[in-house]
Structures are given as C-alpha cells and as structure tokens.
Design a protein around this motif. Structure first.
Motif, short mmCIF file in Angstrom:
data_model
loop_
_atom_site.label_atom_id
_atom_site.label_comp_id
_atom_site.label_asym_id
_atom_site.label_seq_id
_atom_site.Cartn_x
_atom_site.Cartn_y
_atom_site.Cartn_z
N PHE A 119 1.39 -4.93 2.49
CA PHE A 119 0.71 -5.21 3.75
C PHE A 119 0.12 -3.93 4.34
CE2 PHE A 119 3.88 -8.42 3.05
CZ PHE A 119 3.28 -9.60 3.43
N LEU A 120 -0.90 -4.12 5.17
CA LEU A 120 -1.50 -3.02 5.90
C LEU A 120 -1.50 -3.38 7.39
CD1 LEU A 120 -3.27 -3.38 3.04
CD2 LEU A 120 -4.46 -1.40 3.98
N ASN A 121 -1.47 -2.39 8.24
CA ASN A 121 -1.62 -2.64 9.66
C ASN A 121 -3.02 -3.14 9.96
OD1 ASN A 121 0.85 -2.15 10.80
ND2 ASN A 121 0.48 0.03 11.15
N GLY A 122 -3.13 -3.96 11.00
CA GLY A 122 -4.44 -4.44 11.40
C GLY A 122 -5.42 -3.32 11.68
N PRO A 123 -5.05 -2.30 12.47
CA PRO A 123 -5.99 -1.19 12.73
C PRO A 123 -6.37 -0.43 11.46
CG PRO A 123 -4.25 -1.21 14.38
CD PRO A 123 -3.86 -2.21 13.34
N TYR A 144 4.52 14.76 -9.62
CA TYR A 144 4.96 14.09 -8.40
C TYR A 144 4.15 12.81 -8.23
CZ TYR A 144 7.35 18.46 -7.30
OH TYR A 144 8.17 19.55 -7.36
N PHE A 145 4.71 11.90 -7.43
CA PHE A 145 4.06 10.61 -7.22
C PHE A 145 4.17 10.24 -5.75
CE2 PHE A 145 4.16 5.93 -7.10
CZ PHE A 145 2.94 5.67 -7.71
N ALA A 146 3.06 9.80 -5.17
CA ALA A 146 3.04 9.35 -3.78
C ALA A 146 3.24 7.84 -3.76
CB ALA A 146 1.73 9.73 -3.11
N THR A 147 4.42 7.39 -3.38
CA THR A 147 4.73 5.97 -3.34
C THR A 147 4.58 5.44 -1.92
OG1 THR A 147 6.38 4.33 -3.99
CG2 THR A 147 7.18 6.33 -2.90
N PHE A 148 4.70 4.13 -1.76
CA PHE A 148 4.63 3.54 -0.43
C PHE A 148 5.45 2.26 -0.41
CE2 PHE A 148 0.76 2.70 -2.84
CZ PHE A 148 0.75 1.31 -2.93
N LEU A 149 5.88 1.87 0.77
CA LEU A 149 6.69 0.68 0.96
C LEU A 149 5.79 -0.52 1.23
CD1 LEU A 149 9.42 2.24 3.28
CD2 LEU A 149 9.55 1.86 0.81
N PRO A 150 6.31 -1.74 1.03
CA PRO A 150 5.47 -2.92 1.26
C PRO A 150 5.02 -3.08 2.71
CG PRO A 150 7.38 -3.48 -0.08
CD PRO A 150 7.60 -2.10 0.42
N GLN A 151 5.87 -2.70 3.64
CA GLN A 151 5.56 -2.89 5.05
C GLN A 151 5.14 -1.56 5.69
OE1 GLN A 151 5.41 -5.78 6.57
NE2 GLN A 151 6.33 -7.04 4.95
N PRO A 152 4.04 -1.53 6.44
CA PRO A 152 3.61 -0.29 7.10
C PRO A 152 4.43 0.00 8.35
CG PRO A 152 2.12 -2.07 7.68
CD PRO A 152 3.11 -2.65 6.71
N ASN A 175 -0.03 -11.77 12.59
CA ASN A 175 0.73 -11.14 13.68
C ASN A 175 0.59 -9.62 13.67
OD1 ASN A 175 2.36 -11.36 15.99
ND2 ASN A 175 4.22 -10.91 14.81
N GLY A 176 -0.64 -9.16 13.46
CA GLY A 176 -0.93 -7.73 13.51
C GLY A 176 -0.89 -7.04 12.16
N LYS A 177 -0.57 -7.78 11.09
CA LYS A 177 -0.53 -7.21 9.74
C LYS A 177 -1.51 -7.95 8.83
CE LYS A 177 4.27 -5.62 9.97
NZ LYS A 177 5.63 -5.75 9.37
N ASP A 208 -1.41 6.32 -6.12
CA ASP A 208 -1.87 4.99 -6.49
C ASP A 208 -2.56 4.30 -5.31
OD1 ASP A 208 -1.32 4.83 -9.12
OD2 ASP A 208 0.51 3.66 -8.95
N PRO A 209 -3.38 3.30 -5.60
CA PRO A 209 -4.10 2.60 -4.53
C PRO A 209 -3.17 1.70 -3.71
CG PRO A 209 -4.57 1.57 -6.64
CD PRO A 209 -3.77 2.81 -6.94
N ARG A 210 -3.40 1.66 -2.45
CA ARG A 210 -2.71 0.72 -1.56
C ARG A 210 -3.76 -0.30 -1.10
NH1 ARG A 210 -1.56 1.97 4.02
NH2 ARG A 210 -0.23 0.38 4.97
N ALA A 211 -4.17 -1.12 -2.05
CA ALA A 211 -5.26 -2.06 -1.81
C ALA A 211 -4.82 -3.47 -2.17
CB ALA A 211 -6.48 -1.65 -2.63
#
Length: 894
Positions: free
Chosen positions: A285-289, A129-137, A234-236, A100-103
């Motif tokens: 959220f995404l990291n600044g970089p 299978y599913f590729a999930t992700f957490l809210p905070q990087p 603050n970097g996010k 899924d998109p992390r946008a």
C-alpha cells in the motif's frame, strides 16, 4: 514435483480411441495438479503476508537501519546481505545498494534468485545492501521522506566502508529508479555510479502504435480517479490497482498464456510459477498523498524531466545536479517503460553535447532488443550478461569522461584479441554518442507534447472539482472496515484468498494430487489431441493479441483526436500560450559563473601535471579518436594501478581524468601543444616506460580505427621527441671522465651526432601542427654550445679541424637542403632546414671531440646532406593539410 511419472508415459498410438483415452487421462491428471498448484499458491500467499516484513530475497540478511526510527519516519529499512558460503567480500571494493520498486508489489525481486542483481554483486566480492519496505506505509510518509531515508541509508553505508575505493553503487529498478534519481539530484555527494533499470523518467515520451500506457491518464480524465481510490481505501492506495494496470497491458498473457503454460507443463513449471507468484501477489500500500504526488507530478505532469519539481525546503530537483555516472538500462520489448521514457529526460534537459560536458555528467545507455519489463531486473540471462558486465566494470564506468555513451556487449570468441583481459563470456565497450542519437531513439513530437499538456491542465481541473464536490461526501461514508473489505475483494487478490486450505472445498485437492503424482500418465507430444490442444491455445492467444491491438489502436486514436482538438486545448488554457508546452530548463546564472571560473582555472593548469598527466592526455586523445573505450583497456589500467607503489586512488584518478577531459574539450590544441612541457622533468626511461604502457592500454582492444591509429602515432612522436631530449640532458649531466671516455670511441663519428640531433620518427600520420613544431624545435641543439663542451673540444681537436668540419658540414647541408627545398617548392622550409643543419654542424665536439677532428673532413660532406635533407623533410610538413587533419580529428570536443 517428485514422481513426475515419466516411466508411465505411453507411446503414441495410431488408434484414435486409444489416443483419446490417453489424452483424457493426461488432461484430467493435469487439471488436478493445476488445481493443487493454485491451492499451494493461496497457502503461500497467506503465509507470506502474515510475516511482519515480507520479502522474496533468496539470501540471508540482517537489519542495519529501521526507517521507522528516523526523524521523518518511513516504512523502509536497510538490510545487509550476508554472503553465501564460500563467498567473501572485499573491503576495498565499493558497496552496492539495490533498491526495488514500490509500485504495487513487495520487495525482493532484485535478489529472489541466485542469478540476480544482488547475486551478481555479492559473487563479485562487493559488500551488498538492500532497501526493503513494509506493506503498510507510515501515516505521515511522503515521497520526500523516502528520499531523505535513502540518503540516510547511503550515509550509513559509506560510514561502514571507510576503506572502499569509491562511493556506493546504487541499482534502482522501475519506480525506484526515478526515486533514486531525485535523491541523487538533491544529495549528489553520496552517490557512486547509478544504474536505473526499466525506470520511467520522461512519462510523455513513447512511440506511436506501441506504447499505449502513456494515454491512460488522459483517457481517465486525469488524477481524480487516484484520489477517489485513496479515499475509498480510507487514506491508503491499494497497490493491487497498479498491478491491475500492468496486467491489462497484455490480456493474452494475463487471461490465458501464463495459466495455460502452467497447465500444459504442470510437471515441470510448478516451482517456477510459485516462486514468481510469491512476489507478484504480495501487494503493498501507499499513502494517499504519496500516490497523488507521483501521479500529478510525474505520470501526468511530467515535471521531473524538465526540473519542474521543488521540494518543501525550496530545493529544485534538477537531474543535471547529479555528478555520478548514470547507466540507463532499457529494452525495446518493455511495454511499461519503453526506451523513449527511459531516455527522454536527456534531450529534455540538454540542448547539445556541450551542456552535458558543462555539467560534468556521464550518461551511459544500453538497449536490449527484446526482453520484457520484468526481465530487465529478473531474467537470469540478463543477470549473467548485462548486470554482470556492469558490475565487473563499475570502476571503469565511474572514471569515464563526461559525455554520452552507448554500452555495447559482444560475445567473446576465440578470435577476440586479448580475450583474457575481459571478464566472463562477453566484452563490454562504451561507444561515444551524440545527443542527436538519443533524440532519434526518443522521437519526440511537439504536437504530442501539446496534447499531454492539455491532459495535465484538465487533470488539475477535474481533481479540483472532485475535491470540492465529491471528496467530502465520500470520506464520510468510508470506514476502516469497508476499506479492508474492498481491499480483500479486489479482483487480483480474491483468487489468492479463496483458493487455499482455508477453503474447505479446496483442501481435499492435496490428497487427490498426491495420488495423481503416484500414477501419472502423460500423453505423448505427438498425440493428435495434444496437438489439437496446442492449436486451440494458439488460436486463443492470437485472438486476444488481436483484441489488444484493436483496443490500443482505438485508445490512441481517441486520445489523439480528443486532446489534439484546438477547442479542447483552448478550454485547457493552452491557446493563450505561445511557444512549446515544455520549455527547456535554462542554466542558472550561478552555474554559468561557476563554469567560467572553472574554465579559467583549467586553462591555467594546461602546463601542470608532469608525466602522469601527459599519459592521461594521450589516453584521452587516442580513445576519443577511436570513439569509445573497451573493458580490456581498463583491465590493463587496473592491473598497472595494482602493481604500482604510488598509484592514485580511484577517486583521485577519476578527478584527474575528468579534469583532463575538460581541458581537452576547452582547448585540445593547447593541451596537446603543452605535452612536451609536461614531459620535460621526466627521465628518458620514465618517458619510454609510460609510452609503452599507454600503447599497451590503447592497443589492448585491437584493431584500432584509422583515426585512432593516426592519433596514436602523433602521440608516439611527441613522447619519443621528449625521450631524446631527456637522453641529451642526461648525457650532458654525465661526469667529465665518462664524457672523455665516450669521446675516444671512434665508432661515434660526426654523422651519427647529426643524425641523433635531427632525427624525427617516420610519419605514418600527420601530427598536430603546434605539438609537432614544438617537438622538432626542442629536438634541435641549442644555438651555442655550453662552455664546458667548447673547452673540452678545443683540447681534443685543433681549431683548423673543427673549422674544416664545420664548413664542410654547413656547405653540404645547405646545398642538400636547398636542392630538396627546390624540388618541393618550399623556400622557407629550405631556409629553416639549412639553418638547422648549420647549427648542428657547429657543434661537432660534444660527445666525440677527438674522433670529430679526424672523421669530419671525410664524413661530413657525405653524411650531412643526407641527415639534413631527412630533417627538413620530416620536421617541416605542410601546415594547411595538418590543420585540416587535426580539425577532423577532434573527438574530445564532441
């Protein structure tokens, strides 16, 4: 909404005061119920975001790999979807991985309904299978780290399914599409077919007056604003800002239509609204970089589509390295990823079809006419049609020869031939397309590329100025607490925070709403005030749509005038450069040498492979003339593979298909001419069975086009000539007693022998000249009969009878052939036919020696001319027309 109150619905009244009262009660009750739905939305938001790993998947799952434990930690994880009750997965079927998109939003949209990408794959029996992700990087997470994690997930899936026929299928939505494509370019050996849905890959592309989002970077002055937003966080980077951009695209829906639809249909729409808002409001959220890399290199720089990205390890990210079939699914109704952005990378990377074939790439695109961006991977109707067809025919997609195809999905009707071979309610076919067909869709304009190139240069300048003069001061003022408050006060997040049971002013609404449901009174749809309400809503929606069009038009004109200015382009440094702003990425010398060696290797294999290879060449030749493939044809191939004891594995079958397709592309004439040699070692029964099977496969998708039917007839003649040669070989190897018994059969006279030797099937289409000539030459008997046959003939018949039969047949054949040749004014053909008949008549005693001595004097003079003239007419076609017809029928070269 239990107790919707349909029993209390009042009949429409003519009395205006009664109608006003009914509408007032209904409007007040709907207002209370609407407020209660908003309260439930807030409670749902707090409950969802309190989870450690929030997602909106509708199926049970288990964690397989945690990306936080990888050498390069990321906030991603690999989940295995547990099949629902009554559904079993097949270990032979290839697994699916949905990403899924992390946008800006949380994970799970690809499987938050039973009718979804995941639901379709699971019900089809595929391990999913599913590729999930957490809210905070993770603190040090980068785009490359996510790529490596995705590659590690695929390695794990492959290890868990060693018996699967083929590598995993990867379905990537929106932002995940370009992320997966980058991973596949670096690790192509891990991927099966890739389905990218609504994924932007060429960011400067778009249609004038339709796709304004691509102008946002230029109107905002580049990516410096992205860097400032990350510094304030603050970097996010708060994903809610990305969602805000999506909301701004359609103010009518954001400000009015979505909420009004809930208010007007609150009795039936509440559940659907809440289920969608659970995902829409789950901002991540995404990291600044991370976000800076995405905006600089993709959105503004557009470097992915021209192989301009290089990893930290020095690996160039070139989408031409992908070896798996790529299915691009997009829609004309998508204002976030329109078809030009989804398909623009194809003409950006390839200059012609030959380069697509040289890189061995199979590209399939499907364009929906109207569905919106989210509907591409959320809509139940799309899941039941497009995604179901892609899933059920994924093996067919995997074995498609290299080239560009368009997927066509037609409704199955009672008139559909062989409808039982097509899965579901639709028939999927893949039509061959040219690169010019894709260029026509993308509609790239050189002057627009010049403008976007200026934006990229100015963006770099502005970002550098921000980092030098603003960023150091801003970072000293931002604290973790200020960043958190800024996130909670975001305009999109604030309604979720305020309207919930945590607010003491909102909590009492629940009891009032309960009483309203018990005494619900709906106004009739014909109530004049309800009609006026609908008219007012339509007026507001139309006004907002007009505002949107005026705004988008002004944005486009501003962008075009500012960045189209020669002065601005000179200030950006483009005036000193000549040529197009985005040069086509050249083909590396290593790849050129590889293709030269590969071409030489393939040419050396033209006469290798046997009956199986000949059948595949027949399939490619005819389907190429047809211009595409149909799922009904592949269904027969799948059935034959399942019933065969020595069937190739799917991966081996794919390799053979691709090898033979490249051979046909390199030299189709030589490949077809070599087919009689491929069939030499097979028996007559095997050749006949293969011909019947391939005809069934090709005719499963009737009706064939005229070109395909002509090519099929040509292949049929080659196979039948090979079958006759095989029959003669088998007769020559029969025991002597059997030959003697056959020779005593007086019903096998000499003219049948001549007919059998010279028989050529009726020409309904002109054959390939070399292949037809080869077949005819090999159909002729040898110049000199074998000694054993001569000896048997001398014992069975007198020399005088043999000479008489030979002389009579020769004279008659020569005379008839000369007469036929004189009519067609082809003297060389007459000589050839006379010589062929002479050779045939010289061999009268092989199958029926005794009968030949008796029947030859009477029969040969009558029959030989007829057979010889038929042989001459059929076996000696005019060369020039055949070459022209064959040249016009070279689909494999396309």
């Amino acid at each position: 909404m239990a107790g919707s109150g349909s029993d209390h619905t009042l009949a429409p009244s003519i009395n205006p005061w009664t109608a006003a009262y009914e509408y007032a009660v209904d409007a007040w009750q709907r207002g209370v119920l609407y407020a209660d739905v908003m309260r439930q939305r807030g409670n749902q938001y707090h409950e969802h975001m309190a989870k450690r790993a929030p997602n909106v998947l509708s199926m049970e799952f288990e964690l397989v790999l945690d990306g936080r434990e990888l050498p390069r930690p990321v906030n991603y994880g690999l989940l295995r979807i547990k099949p629902p009750a009554g559904v079993e997965t097949d270990p032979i079927k290839r697994p699916f991985l949905v990403v899924d998109p992390r946008a800006g939003h949380g994970p799970g949209i690809g499987g938050f309904k039973p009718e979804s990408e995941i639901g379709v794959a699971v019900r089809a029996g595929h391990p999913c299978y599913f590729a999930t992700f957490l809210p905070q990087p993770m603190p040090t997470q980068t785009v490359e780290d996510v790529m490596m994690a995705e590659a590690r997930f695929l390695e794990e899936i492959i290890a868990l399914h060693p018996d699967a026929e083929g590598k995993p299928v990867v379905v990537a939505n929106c932002q995940a599409g370009w992320q997966i494509m980058m991973t596949a370019a670096v690790r192509p050996e891990l991927f099966g077919p890739i389905i990218v849905a609504g994924a932007p890959l060429s960011y400067w592309a778009g249609w004038r007056n339709m796709n304004p989002m691509r102008y946002a970077g230029g109107l905002l002055g580049g990516s410096w604003l992205t860097a400032m937003t990350s510094d304030l966080g603050n970097g996010k980077f708060d994903g809610a800002w990305l969602v805000q951009n999506f909301e701004n695209l359609n103010p009518a829906n954001t400000l009015w239509s979505k909420q009004y639809n809930l208010y007007a249909n609150v009795d039936t729409e509440a559940d659907r609204y809440l289920s969608f808002e659970k995902w829409w409001g789950g901002h991540v959220f995404l990291n600044g970089p991370e976000i800076q890399y995405i905006v600089d290199n993709l959105f503004v720089g557009n470097r992915l589509a021209t192989a301009g990205l290089v990893t930290s390890d020095g690996i160039r990210i070139d989408l031409r390295n992908i070896r798996s079939p790529i299915v691009v699914f997009c829609s004309k109704g998508d204002n976030i990823t329109p078809p030009p952005q989804a398909l623009g990378w194809i003409p950006d990377l390839y200059q012609n079809e030959a380069e697509v074939l040289a890189h061995g790439q199979t590209i399939v695109y499907a364009i929906h006419e109207s569905i919106g961006h989210l509907g591409i991977f959320v809509s139940g109707s799309v899941a039941r049609k497009e995604h179901q067809e892609f899933t059920s025919n994924i093996d067919m997609i995997d074995v498609l020869p290299p080239g560009i195809y368009q997927a066509e999905i037609a409704d199955k009707t009672p008139d559909t031939p062989n409808a039982d071979l097509a899965f579901g309610n639709y028939v999927l076919s893949f039509e061959q397309r040219k690169l010019d067909d894709v260029r026509a869709i993308v509609d790239r304009k050189e002057e627009d590329d010049q403008r976007f190139a200026a934006v990229a240069r100015i963006s770099d300048i502005n970002l550098g100025m921000y980092r030098s003069f603003v960023q150091p001061w801003l970072r000293t003022m931002v604290t973790p607490q200020s960043a958190e408050w800024m996130q909670r006060m975001h305009p999109l997040r604030l309604p979720y925070e305020l309207i919930s049971d945590r607010n003491p002013l909102i909590a009492p609404i629940a009891k009032v709403a309960e009483q309203v449901r018990e005494n619900r009174q709906q106004a009739a749809p014909t109530n004049p005030f309800v009609v006026a309400q609908e008219m007012f809503s339509n007026w507001i929606e139309t006004s907002l749509n007009i505002f949107q069009e005026l705004r988008d038009s002004a944005d486009e004109r501003t962008f075009m005038s500012v960045y189209g200015s020669p002065v601005v382009q000179d200030l950006a440094g483009l005036g000193a450069k000549s040529g197009p702003p985005r040069r086509h990425p050249g083909v590396s010398p290593e790849h050129r040498r590889f293709m030269e060696d590969r071409a030489a290797e393939l040419r050396s294999m033209l006469q290798e492979g046997g009956l199986r290879v000949a059948a595949i060449r027949m399939l490619l030749y005819v389907s190429g003339a047809e211009g595409g493939l149909d799922e009904r044809s592949f269904a027969l191939i799948r059935k034959m593979r399942a019933e065969a004891d020595n069937a190739l594995t799917l991966e081996a079958f794919k390799d053979v298909i691709r090898e033979q397709a490249l051979m046909m592309t390199l030299d189709s004439d030589a490949a077809i001419q070599a087919m009689p040699r491929l069939l030499e070692d097979s028996s007559a029964a095997e050749i006949r069975a293969s011909l019947v099977a391939m005809k069934g496969v090709l005719e499963a998708a009737e009706p064939l086009s005229d070109a395909a039917r002509e090519s099929l007839n040509e292949m049929e003649r080659i196979f039948e000539a090979a079958e006759r040669r095989a029959q003669r070989r088998e007769q020559g190897q029969a025991p002597a007693a059997s030959r003697g018994a056959a020779a005593t059969n007086a019903a096998y006279p000499v003219q049948d022998l001549v007919d059998l030797a010279a028989q050529v099937p009726a020409k309904t289409a002109r054959p390939h000249p070399d292949a037809a000539g080869k077949a005819v030459n090999e159909a002729e008997p040898p110049k000199k009969a074998p000694p054993s046959a001569t000896k048997a003939a001398s014992k069975a018949a007198s020399n005088a009878a043999t000479k008489a039969a030979t002389k009579a047949a020769t004279n008659a054949a020569t005379k008839a052939t000369s007469k036929t040749a004189s009519k067609s004014a082809e003297k060389p053909a007459a000589k050839t036919a006379a010589k062929s008949a002479d050779k045939t008549a010289d061999k009268p005693a092989k199958p029926a020696a005794n009968g030949a001595a008796k029947a030859a004097p009477k029969t040969a003079p009558k029959s030989a001319p007829k057979s010889a003239s038929k042989s001459a007419a059929d076996a000696t076609p005019a060369k020039a027309p055949v070459k022209r017809a064959a040249a016009a029928r070279q689909p494999a070269k396309a």
